[in-house]
Design an enzyme around this catalytic site. Structure first.
Site, PDB file in Angstrom:
ATOM      1  CG  ASN A 136      84.224 -26.572  -4.211  1.00  0.00           C
ATOM      2  OD1 ASN A 136      85.112 -27.307  -3.807  1.00  0.00           O
ATOM      3  ND2 ASN A 136      84.315 -25.259  -4.136  1.00  0.00           N
ATOM      4  CD  GLU A 137      85.370 -23.927  -0.030  1.00  0.00           C
ATOM      5  OE1 GLU A 137      84.858 -22.811  -0.287  1.00  0.00           O
ATOM      6  OE2 GLU A 137      86.523 -24.049   0.361  1.00  0.00           O
ATOM      7  CB  CYS A 194      84.306 -21.220  -6.036  1.00  0.00           C
ATOM      8  SG  CYS A 194      84.508 -21.293  -4.262  1.00  0.00           S
ATOM      9  CD  GLU A 248      88.639 -22.838  -8.521  1.00  0.00           C
ATOM     10  OE1 GLU A 248      89.162 -23.011  -7.417  1.00  0.00           O
ATOM     11  OE2 GLU A 248      87.477 -22.425  -8.676  1.00  0.00           O
TER      12      GLU A 248
END
Ligand code: AHR
Length: 657
Positions: A376-377, A245, A46
């Protein structure tokens, strides 16, 4: 009584005496159990902590195309005494959107006094790291509108002395890429670059760039060699990109859009990095994404290091820790189309729209994409509904592509359980679980998957790292306690390889002066880089995964923390070797009576050990080798050996069957 006396004497003399324990361990190498997927140990990438721009992407000029919110950020006008407020406006930012909507800003140089030099100085990312004797490629896009102007490009060291320069002639009235090479005469981590405009006339300039020639695989405009080497040494099974994120964005406008990261670098539309102001304790207002590393480069990196690519895409839901901005379901189509087009970009024939772009970018052969992540989350009904839309569309068009879903930010509690329930119905192939928790949690959860439902989805342990203080605490360290606890936990991942298919530590990279999030696997400055103890734990697992698990027990029980001991065992069927991983998280020395059923009468092998008495110790940029693996040999006669596990040690045994 005797032991107490010894301890008192030891304490008086400052001697570190630990108890010694004996444990019997039985390994059965005759019965392979479950397959360990080649993807088992991978990488999570990331762009956080200046991992891409200012890190892996070897570009040395910050804000090279003047697209930061404040266009002069990172640039200073020369001579210094004169500022941009000078009367004649010799250096002006022009907005040229008509010609290049993705990269609209340029600098107009209006040199009315040919006898007086003016120029621009770039500060780089926390300075510019330059190495003596190395060659650097300067380039810029320029058009000479009138007169006769040339560029004098200088690298200046931290004392403002010139340590290399080149002159670049400008001839064309249309946009042209101009180039020059500078050989540096000194090493300095904090250099700057001057671009001096000589002569008189009018010039437009953009994309001012400087790259080392010595990049990974010597690619022009490529990646930092030392950082890719550290990744390649892991021999990762996969690379997940581009995050995290960053995929989601703080708002939907700030989400990662892969289509804006491919094609010619000068046409890629830059975006603010969502981590720039996320943490008040580590603000980075100058953190942007040039997308010099875009999806093509990620796929290429995967291919270079033999890893399978795992892109994660926005599901139309911005980060739920930030705005939670949500695309209405009836407007989700372009997001889904992005996913379908990505599969075409990676795998499609060169006669397809996106496959043709891949070929044009230099890779006619497919990238062999096998799996894709949606969101993602993310959590809650909004996520599951959107996941379902993606799932239906992707499975209909590309039935062999595996789908990865998220489960939210945690791995326990109400939110996680709701995700488990919803995903059991939605049936993704893999479910991404994240654990950022204390070292104790890692030690106590080595049996997490021992009783997982085998008939559901497979697990992608997509982000995990033991936090020495607390999640997102700036005081977290990559200390030995964290690394050792991860090693202990990973025995459980490996033992359950029939359900756990992919795992990755997160985050991957951090610049020692410019990070936002700690701990991280690999740290670097402008010239060097090093692996943390956690990195070496990952490396030992990934380099010694084996192909099938085998049983390893003590008194008929799995080694899941009794007396601080953990263990996993596997077979490497290709090399006909037995692999044992033993972790001692206690302060006691353990003697192991090891019995390996299935070895030849005289078996030999090697032991790779990580031992560190001080569990709070960690590697640093100045002392990168405090905690690193050491190798020795072992011979085992008639399947039996007495081995020692020192306090706080992790050992990998590779024994020829
Ligand atoms: O790894 C850092 C961040 O942690 C990731 O971006 C996110 O997925 C998680 O919250």
């Amino acid at each position: 009584m005797k032991k107490i006396t010894t301890l008192i004497i030891a304490a008086l003399f400052g001697i570190n005496v630990s108890a010694q324990k004996t444990t019997k361990i039985d390994v059965d190498a005759t019965k392979p159990l479950v397959v360990i997927q080649p993807t088992m140990y991978g990488i999570f990438f990331e762009d956080i902590n200046f991992a891409a721009d200012g890190g892996l992407y070897a570009e040395l000029i910050k804000n090279r195309s003047f697209e930061f919110e404040y266009p002069w950020m990172a640039w200073k006008h020369l001579p210094e005494a004169e500022t941009r407020f000078n009367l004649v406006n010799e250096l002006t930012i022009f907005n040229n959107a008509r010609e290049n909507a993705a990269n609209p800003r340029i600098v107009r140089v209006d040199k009315r006094d040919a006898t007086k030099d003016i120029g621009l100085q770039n500060e780089g990312f926390d300075g510019i790291g330059i190495k003596k004797g190395e060659k650097y490629d300067f380039s810029a896009f320029a058009r000479l509108k009138k007169g006769d102007i040339s560029l004098l490009v200088e690298i200046v060291n931290s004392k403002n002395q010139i340590i290399g320069s080149t002159t670049v002639a400008l001839k064309n009235a249309t946009w042209t890429k101009v180039e020059g090479v500078i050989t540096a005469t000194e090493t300095d981590p904090k250099c700057k670059v001057n671009v001096i405009f000589k002569g008189g006339g009018q010039l437009d300039i953009d994309m001012i760039s400087l790259f080392p020639q010595d990049t990974w695989k010597g690619r022009k405009g490529g990646l930092r060699k030392d950082l890719v080497q550290l990744l390649a040494d892991l021999k990762p099974g996969f690379v997940r990109f581009p995050g995290g994120c960053i995929v989601e964005g703080r708002t939907l406008a700030e989400r990662y859009q892969w289509k804006k990261t491919v094609g010619k670098v000068e046409n890629r539309q830059q975006l603010v990095n969502r981590w720039n102001m996320e943490f008040q304790h580590r603000p980075a207002p100058d953190y942007y994404q040039t997308f010099g590393i875009g999806f093509f480069e990620y796929f290429q990196l995967c291919e270079d290091i033999g890893a399978t690519p795992l892109p994660i895409l926005s599901c139309g839901l911005a980060c739920q820790f930030n705005s939670s901005e949500t695309t209405p379901l009836e407007e989700l189509e372009p997001f889904v189309q992005d996913a379908l087009d990505l599969i075409e970009f990676a795998n499609g024939g060169t006669d397809t729209k996106w496959g043709a772009l891949r070929a044009e970018m230099g890779h006619p052969a497919p990238f062999n994409l096998k799996a894709i992540g949606v969101g993602n989350e993310q959590w809650g009904q909004e996520y599951f509904e959107r996941y379902e839309v993606f799932s239906k569309a992707i499975r209909a068009k590309y039935p062999t592509i595996k789908l990865v879903s998220g489960t939210g930010p945690g791995s326990k509690g109400e939110m996680f359980e709701a995700a488990e329930k919803a995903l059991t119905v939605l049936k993704p192939d893999l479910v991404d679980e994240h654990y950022y928790d204390s070292p104790k949690w890692f030690r106590e959860n080595a049996a997490r998957y021992d009783n997982y439902d085998r008939n559901r989805y497979k697990i992608f342990a997509g982000e995990y790292a033991a936090q020495s203080v607390a999640t997102v605490s700036p005081d977290n360290k990559n200390n030995w306690e964290c690394a050792l606890s991860e090693a202990a936990f990973m025995t459980g991942l490996e033992r359950n390889a029939d359900v756990v298919y992919m795992t990755s530590y997160a985050p991957l990279f951090a610049h020692v002066n410019r990070w936002q999030w700690t701990p991280d696997l690999i740290w670097f400055d402008n010239l060097t880089s090093f692996g943390t103890a956690n990195y070496y734990v990952q490396k030992l697992y990934a380099n010694n995964a084996g192909t099938k698990t085998i049983s390893i027990k003590s008194n008929g029980q799995n080694l899941i923390g009794k007396n601080g001991l953990y263990g996993a065992a596997s077979l490497d069927e290709k090399n006909n070797e037995v692999i044992l991983k033993l972790v001692n998280t206690s302060s006691d020395k353990h003697t192991i009576d090891l019995n390996i059923n299935g070895l030849a009468e005289n078996a030999v092998g090697k032991v790779i050990s990580m031992i560190e008495k001080d569990i709070k110790n960690y590697n640093t940029i100045n002392e990168p080798n405090k905690i690193i693996p050491a190798e020795s040999e072992i011979s085992i006669t008639k399947s039996k050996a007495n081995i020692v596990l020192e306090p706080y040690s992790f050992k990998v045994f590779r024994i020829k069957k």
